[in-house]
Design a protein around this motif. Sequence first.
Motif, PDB file in Angstrom:
ATOM      1  N   TRP A  74      -0.975   6.613  -4.408  1.00  0.00           N
ATOM      2  CA  TRP A  74      -0.537   5.266  -4.757  1.00  0.00           C
ATOM      3  C   TRP A  74      -1.188   4.885  -6.086  1.00  0.00           C
ATOM      4  CZ3 TRP A  74       2.555   1.860  -1.796  1.00  0.00           C
ATOM      5  CH2 TRP A  74       2.917   2.317  -0.533  1.00  0.00           C
ATOM      6  N   THR A  75      -0.397   4.303  -6.981  1.00  0.00           N
ATOM      7  CA  THR A  75      -0.914   3.775  -8.240  1.00  0.00           C
ATOM      8  C   THR A  75      -0.522   2.313  -8.328  1.00  0.00           C
ATOM      9  OG1 THR A  75      -0.685   5.941  -9.301  1.00  0.00           O
ATOM     10  CG2 THR A  75      -0.937   4.021 -10.741  1.00  0.00           C
ATOM     11  N   ILE A  76      -1.511   1.443  -8.368  1.00  0.00           N
ATOM     12  CA  ILE A  76      -1.280  -0.001  -8.354  1.00  0.00           C
ATOM     13  C   ILE A  76      -1.815  -0.607  -9.640  1.00  0.00           C
ATOM     14  CG2 ILE A  76      -1.609  -2.152  -7.083  1.00  0.00           C
ATOM     15  CD1 ILE A  76      -0.279  -0.129  -5.345  1.00  0.00           C
ATOM     16  N   GLY A  77      -0.956  -1.336 -10.355  1.00  0.00           N
ATOM     17  CA  GLY A  77      -1.399  -2.106 -11.507  1.00  0.00           C
ATOM     18  C   GLY A  77      -1.685  -3.532 -11.086  1.00  0.00           C
ATOM     19  N   LEU A  78      -2.741  -4.123 -11.632  1.00  0.00           N
ATOM     20  CA  LEU A  78      -3.120  -5.493 -11.292  1.00  0.00           C
ATOM     21  C   LEU A  78      -3.469  -6.252 -12.566  1.00  0.00           C
ATOM     22  CD1 LEU A  78      -4.927  -3.414  -9.121  1.00  0.00           C
ATOM     23  CD2 LEU A  78      -4.603  -5.528  -7.836  1.00  0.00           C
ATOM     24  N   ASP A  79      -3.270  -7.572 -12.521  1.00  0.00           N
ATOM     25  CA  ASP A  79      -3.578  -8.383 -13.694  1.00  0.00           C
ATOM     26  C   ASP A  79      -5.041  -8.807 -13.695  1.00  0.00           C
ATOM     27  OD1 ASP A  79      -3.822 -10.508 -11.915  1.00  0.00           O
ATOM     28  OD2 ASP A  79      -1.865 -11.374 -12.389  1.00  0.00           O
ATOM     29  N   ALA A  80      -5.391  -9.706 -14.596  1.00  0.00           N
ATOM     30  CA  ALA A  80      -6.790 -10.074 -14.804  1.00  0.00           C
ATOM     31  C   ALA A  80      -7.423 -10.763 -13.599  1.00  0.00           C
ATOM     32  CB  ALA A  80      -6.901 -10.978 -16.035  1.00  0.00           C
ATOM     33  N   VAL A  81      -6.598 -11.391 -12.732  1.00  0.00           N
ATOM     34  CA  VAL A  81      -7.159 -12.053 -11.552  1.00  0.00           C
ATOM     35  C   VAL A  81      -7.008 -11.219 -10.296  1.00  0.00           C
ATOM     36  CG1 VAL A  81      -6.825 -14.342 -12.522  1.00  0.00           C
ATOM     37  CG2 VAL A  81      -5.021 -13.343 -11.098  1.00  0.00           C
ATOM     38  N   GLY A  82      -6.453 -10.002 -10.434  1.00  0.00           N
ATOM     39  CA  GLY A  82      -6.346  -9.107  -9.285  1.00  0.00           C
ATOM     40  C   GLY A  82      -5.020  -9.139  -8.569  1.00  0.00           C
ATOM     41  N   GLU A  83      -4.014  -9.810  -9.124  1.00  0.00           N
ATOM     42  CA  GLU A  83      -2.682  -9.822  -8.508  1.00  0.00           C
ATOM     43  C   GLU A  83      -1.912  -8.565  -8.911  1.00  0.00           C
ATOM     44  OE1 GLU A  83      -1.626 -11.742  -6.280  1.00  0.00           O
ATOM     45  OE2 GLU A  83      -2.265 -13.830  -6.564  1.00  0.00           O
ATOM     46  N   VAL A  84      -1.084  -8.076  -8.003  1.00  0.00           N
ATOM     47  CA  VAL A  84      -0.340  -6.840  -8.231  1.00  0.00           C
ATOM     48  C   VAL A  84       0.761  -7.049  -9.259  1.00  0.00           C
ATOM     49  CG1 VAL A  84       1.176  -5.120  -7.152  1.00  0.00           C
ATOM     50  CG2 VAL A  84      -0.834  -5.969  -5.922  1.00  0.00           C
ATOM     51  N   THR A  85       0.862  -6.106 -10.186  1.00  0.00           N
ATOM     52  CA  THR A  85       1.927  -6.149 -11.197  1.00  0.00           C
ATOM     53  C   THR A  85       2.865  -4.948 -11.103  1.00  0.00           C
ATOM     54  OG1 THR A  85       0.476  -5.047 -12.810  1.00  0.00           O
ATOM     55  CG2 THR A  85       0.512  -7.466 -12.820  1.00  0.00           C
ATOM     56  N   SER A  86       2.405  -3.839 -10.519  1.00  0.00           N
ATOM     57  CA  SER A  86       3.251  -2.656 -10.395  1.00  0.00           C
ATOM     58  C   SER A  86       2.766  -1.784  -9.244  1.00  0.00           C
ATOM     59  CB  SER A  86       3.260  -1.833 -11.692  1.00  0.00           C
ATOM     60  OG  SER A  86       1.965  -1.322 -11.951  1.00  0.00           O
ATOM     61  N   VAL A  87       3.720  -1.038  -8.642  1.00  0.00           N
ATOM     62  CA  VAL A  87       3.399  -0.162  -7.507  1.00  0.00           C
ATOM     63  C   VAL A  87       4.166   1.140  -7.668  1.00  0.00           C
ATOM     64  CG1 VAL A  87       3.529   0.157  -5.004  1.00  0.00           C
ATOM     65  CG2 VAL A  87       2.995  -2.105  -5.937  1.00  0.00           C
ATOM     66  N   ASP A  88       3.484   2.245  -7.462  1.00  0.00           N
ATOM     67  CA  ASP A  88       4.128   3.550  -7.466  1.00  0.00           C
ATOM     68  C   ASP A  88       3.497   4.395  -6.370  1.00  0.00           C
ATOM     69  OD1 ASP A  88       5.856   5.654  -8.982  1.00  0.00           O
ATOM     70  OD2 ASP A  88       3.895   6.623  -8.742  1.00  0.00           O
ATOM     71  N   VAL A  89       4.304   5.215  -5.680  1.00  0.00           N
ATOM     72  CA  VAL A  89       3.781   6.119  -4.661  1.00  0.00           C
ATOM     73  C   VAL A  89       4.573   7.414  -4.706  1.00  0.00           C
ATOM     74  CG1 VAL A  89       5.220   5.045  -2.859  1.00  0.00           C
ATOM     75  CG2 VAL A  89       3.239   6.432  -2.218  1.00  0.00           C
ATOM     76  N   ARG A  90       3.865   8.541  -4.645  1.00  0.00           N
ATOM     77  CA  ARG A  90       4.525   9.844  -4.684  1.00  0.00           C
ATOM     78  C   ARG A  90       3.560  10.909  -4.187  1.00  0.00           C
ATOM     79  NH1 ARG A  90       6.226  10.441 -10.629  1.00  0.00           N
ATOM     80  NH2 ARG A  90       6.552   8.186 -10.378  1.00  0.00           N
ATOM     81  N   ARG A  91       4.124  12.061  -3.852  1.00  0.00           N
ATOM     82  CA  ARG A  91       3.279  13.191  -3.453  1.00  0.00           C
ATOM     83  C   ARG A  91       2.611  13.797  -4.683  1.00  0.00           C
ATOM     84  NH1 ARG A  91       6.694  13.841   1.420  1.00  0.00           N
ATOM     85  NH2 ARG A  91       5.096  13.889   3.060  1.00  0.00           N
ATOM     86  N   ALA A  92       1.361  14.231  -4.498  1.00  0.00           N
ATOM     87  CA  ALA A  92       0.591  14.737  -5.630  1.00  0.00           C
ATOM     88  C   ALA A  92      -0.429  15.762  -5.146  1.00  0.00           C
ATOM     89  CB  ALA A  92      -0.122  13.589  -6.348  1.00  0.00           C
ATOM     90  N   VAL A  93      -1.063  16.385  -6.104  1.00  0.00           N
ATOM     91  CA  VAL A  93      -2.252  17.197  -5.851  1.00  0.00           C
ATOM     92  C   VAL A  93      -3.405  16.520  -6.574  1.00  0.00           C
ATOM     93  CG1 VAL A  93      -3.373  19.431  -6.146  1.00  0.00           C
ATOM     94  CG2 VAL A  93      -0.924  19.326  -5.650  1.00  0.00           C
TER      95      VAL A  93
END
Length: 469
Positions: free
Chosen positions: A134-153
């Motif tokens: 999971w890769t989550i982007g957040l703004d300066a106050v900690g609110e979510v701005t983007s979400v990505d999920v995929r299989r990885a190594v």
Amino acid sequence: MTARPDFAAVRAEFGLPDVFPPAVLAEAARAAARPPSPGRLDATDLLLVTIDPPGSKDLDQAVGVARDGDGFRVHYAIADLGAVVEPGGALDREVLRRGQTMYLPDGSVPLHPTVLSEDAASLLPDGPRAAVLWTIGLDAVGEVTSVDVRRAVVRSAARLDYAGVQADVDSGRVHPAIAALPELGPLRRALAVARGAIELELPEQEVLPDGDGGWTVQVRRRVDVEDWNAEISLLIGMAAGAMMLEGGVGLLRTLPAPDEGALGSFARTAAGLGFTVEPTVHAVATLLAGLPHDDAPALALRRAATTLLRGAGYTGFGDGVAAPADPGHGGIGAPYAHVTAPLRRLVDRFGTEVCLALAAGEDLPGRLRAALPTLPEVMSASDATAAAVDRACVDRTEAALLAGRIGDVFEVIVLRPSAEDGAAGEVYLVDPPVLARCEGPLRAGVTASVRLTEADPATGRITFSAARS
């Protein structure tokens, strides 16, 4: 001779399995030997670490928290059990029967064979591991701005524990993988209170060796790092819940928000203990977040707040079944799904597979769709057993510690008063930390003298009575 708790009797009482069937072990060994499936994102360059209790080997998550401009970026790798467990196979059937890992003081009853849960599927820091990232982007106050999920190594750089990380934070030498955790953790905690997340933070008892061949009960002291790490895990679960609701299919962990009647009753109880609070979710969440942890009235109020968190369950939807009208979790203040602990909890594997399919714009596989409606009953039963097993172990240890002290008088904190119909109240003994029933007239939120009248290590039953002067 001091009485000792019998955890073998607890295992027998709840019918906990002591071995895996040979077919399950053989299938797990084959799965452990398979290399990661092709087509995964190579994320071995990401700096990730695991943070768990000391000695843990079943490592579900590896985390990285960094500054990203004015905001933050969270990378959260989760053990990929969906790529390990063959649907409909012997292992799948066995973990469906078990539901989750059961933890007892003298050893766990694992959900998966240890060749997987403590080795091949665990995110140990000994080489590349298959994971769901999971890769989550957040703004300066900690609110979510983007979400990505995929299989990885991925590759974990280190296996850390809470006390060690806290010591590093206190000395200003945080591991670079989690350099921004001391900033983001408190921001997410503040957002939780703003959402109306109701966190009880009652004393958490745990059974530990006493250093003399026996067992004792202690209160587990949570450090700030543990709370911050929990907020990152909750962040992933909330992202999963939001993704499921947007996609119209999934399995949420739900807990109804307290209604007006419950909030009003809590406000009246608070007033009786010397606290003023408006009967709203946000006001209650704010009050609880600011309470001390060892004050008698505060402990009684935290105990009273358990009445606000009733009706937890699992709610599936999709394939013609509408999402719940109230999809939220009252303890979290937002919709939420279990996805972060697949080594230890069955439902997380399925929730992760739903999110992977939704993120890729793919239809859910037929086996996954067929399994979702069966999981709420399985997990509710498993959760009930896990809670009962944990309580039984603590109760029996408490009773063993007190068995030779029948008739003694103790000073306790009264958490719950006696009922008008004569039902026993509840008291908390600080040393050793014991929660028990108490008969006789009691008033919540005060320190009282009580006499121990019963302590049975075989059943875990402990009873005090209000001491007469």
